[in-house]
Design a protein around this motif. Structure first.
Motif, PDB file in Angstrom:
ATOM      1  N   TYR A  54       1.165  -0.900   0.160  1.00  0.00           N
ATOM      2  CA  TYR A  54      -0.544   0.185  -0.311  1.00  0.00           C
ATOM      3  C   TYR A  54       1.060   1.313  -0.258  1.00  0.00           C
ATOM      4  CZ  TYR A  54      -4.041  -2.970   1.295  1.00  0.00           C
ATOM      5  OH  TYR A  54      -4.811  -4.210   1.084  1.00  0.00           O
ATOM      6  N   ASP A  55       0.687   1.674  -0.751  1.00  0.00           N
ATOM      7  CA  ASP A  55       1.497   3.283  -1.441  1.00  0.00           C
ATOM      8  C   ASP A  55       0.998   4.882  -1.190  1.00  0.00           C
ATOM      9  OD1 ASP A  55       2.980   4.741  -2.376  1.00  0.00           O
ATOM     10  OD2 ASP A  55       3.825   4.354  -3.941  1.00  0.00           O
ATOM     11  N   PHE A  56       0.751   5.252  -0.051  1.00  0.00           N
ATOM     12  CA  PHE A  56      -0.022   6.102   0.058  1.00  0.00           C
ATOM     13  C   PHE A  56       0.540   7.631  -0.001  1.00  0.00           C
ATOM     14  CE2 PHE A  56      -0.517   4.312   4.656  1.00  0.00           C
ATOM     15  CZ  PHE A  56      -1.897   3.590   4.311  1.00  0.00           C
ATOM     16  N   GLU A  61       4.753  11.908  -6.390  1.00  0.00           N
ATOM     17  CA  GLU A  61       6.091  11.232  -6.206  1.00  0.00           C
ATOM     18  C   GLU A  61       6.126   9.983  -6.771  1.00  0.00           C
ATOM     19  OE1 GLU A  61       5.753  12.792  -1.100  1.00  0.00           O
ATOM     20  OE2 GLU A  61       3.593  12.292  -1.655  1.00  0.00           O
ATOM     21  N   VAL A  62       5.034   8.993  -6.327  1.00  0.00           N
ATOM     22  CA  VAL A  62       4.896   8.291  -7.173  1.00  0.00           C
ATOM     23  C   VAL A  62       4.893   7.774  -8.431  1.00  0.00           C
ATOM     24  CG1 VAL A  62       3.594   6.640  -8.444  1.00  0.00           C
ATOM     25  CG2 VAL A  62       2.594   6.737  -5.606  1.00  0.00           C
ATOM     26  N   LYS A  63       5.137   9.521  -9.634  1.00  0.00           N
ATOM     27  CA  LYS A  63       5.995   9.151 -10.728  1.00  0.00           C
ATOM     28  C   LYS A  63       7.264   9.812 -10.461  1.00  0.00           C
ATOM     29  CE  LYS A  63       1.725  11.062 -13.618  1.00  0.00           C
ATOM     30  NZ  LYS A  63       1.656  12.646 -13.760  1.00  0.00           N
ATOM     31  N   GLN A  64       7.476  10.255  -9.943  1.00  0.00           N
ATOM     32  CA  GLN A  64       8.479  10.676  -9.694  1.00  0.00           C
ATOM     33  C   GLN A  64      10.263   9.100  -8.752  1.00  0.00           C
ATOM     34  OE1 GLN A  64       8.745  14.047  -6.773  1.00  0.00           O
ATOM     35  NE2 GLN A  64       7.608  14.763  -8.744  1.00  0.00           N
ATOM     36  N   ALA A  65       9.310   8.941  -8.097  1.00  0.00           N
ATOM     37  CA  ALA A  65       9.819   7.408  -7.455  1.00  0.00           C
ATOM     38  C   ALA A  65       9.220   6.231  -7.889  1.00  0.00           C
ATOM     39  CB  ALA A  65      10.187   8.110  -6.407  1.00  0.00           C
TER      40      ALA A  65
END
Length: 249
Positions: A54-56, A61-65
């Motif tokens: 689970y990524d909050f 942020e998800v796109k960058q890393a």
């Protein structure tokens, strides 16, 4: 358990609660798992046997890393603070002008309790836990605020007392020492001393933040159980279901 250098990583299980013990080996929390090495990957996949991540973090942020994909694990992106126009828990928002960090973090924690995106996100997360029959990893960027609050909710649902919850929360300050130093070093040529000090403050957790979240929660919902029912929209027997599944006598 040797965490292989994963940032702010720990198993929040194994603690004694009034009705028994919260199972260990089920609930792992950490900072982001982007670009982890082979040893860390094998540790999560084979030793921890992570089956759900689970990524909050925010979409940006998800796109960058993006998270390293763990084979055999399902990935769920839940943007806890998507309602906030400036995401106070992201790295960019941590480096504010002047001395506003403490104030900004208190506001971030209000959003973590009250924003629609947080309530829906934590609802989906907590419902997911009851469906999971295998270990999970939950995280955000630093693994301290959005993740710290999620861990606090799990521990309170399990029956942990306020001190146990705070002990886990504050462990972040010990477990992020090296990662924080690396971040400060990375930015030391681009920032003035005030910005570096702000960043350092922002990378720490403060008991005030979690206490403030709890006060906001009680002000708006009356009790923790009512927060679960009316804030997170969880079934009235959620606590019983959770303890039945994850707390061993």
């Amino acid at each position: 358990m040797n965490d292989k250098g994963l940032v702010n990583f720990r198993d929040i299980g194994g603690i004694q609660v009034p009705s028994g013990k919260l199972q260990s080996g089920y609930f792992f929390r950490s900072g982001q798992i982007a670009g982890i090495n082979q040893e860390q990957y094998s540790f999560l996949k084979d030793q921890c046997q992570i089956r759900d991540v689970y990524d909050f973090r925010s979409t940006d942020e998800v796109k960058q890393a993006p998270d390293t994909d763990i084979s055999g694990a399902k990935y769920y992106h839940i943007d806890i603070l998507s309602d906030k126009t400036s995401n106070g828990a992201s790295l960019g928002a941590m480096i504010t002008d002047g001395n506003q960090v403490h104030e900004n973090m208190l506001k971030t924690y209000e959003s973590i309790v009250l924003s629609e995106s947080a309530q829906k996100g934590y609802h989906d997360f907590m419902i997911g836990l009851l469906k999971d029959d295998a270990p999970i990893l939950f995280h955000c960027f630093a693994g301290k605020d959005r993740t710290g609050f999620a861990a606090a909710v799990i521990l309170k649902v399990a029956g942990a007392d306020d001190q146990q919850v705070m002990d886990d929360y504050l462990l972040t300050n010990k477990l992020r020492v090296q990662a924080n130093e690396e971040l400060l070093n990375r930015f030391k040529d681009e920032m003035d001393q005030q910005q570096l000090d702000n960043l350092h403050t922002a990378l720490m957790v403060d008991p005030d933040y979690l206490r403030h979240a709890n006060e906001v929660l009680l002000d708006h919902f009356g009790t923790f159980d009512d927060y679960l029912k009316n804030g997170l929209n969880l079934p009235t027997d959620y606590v019983a279901q959770f303890r039945n599944k994850f707390v061993t006598r």
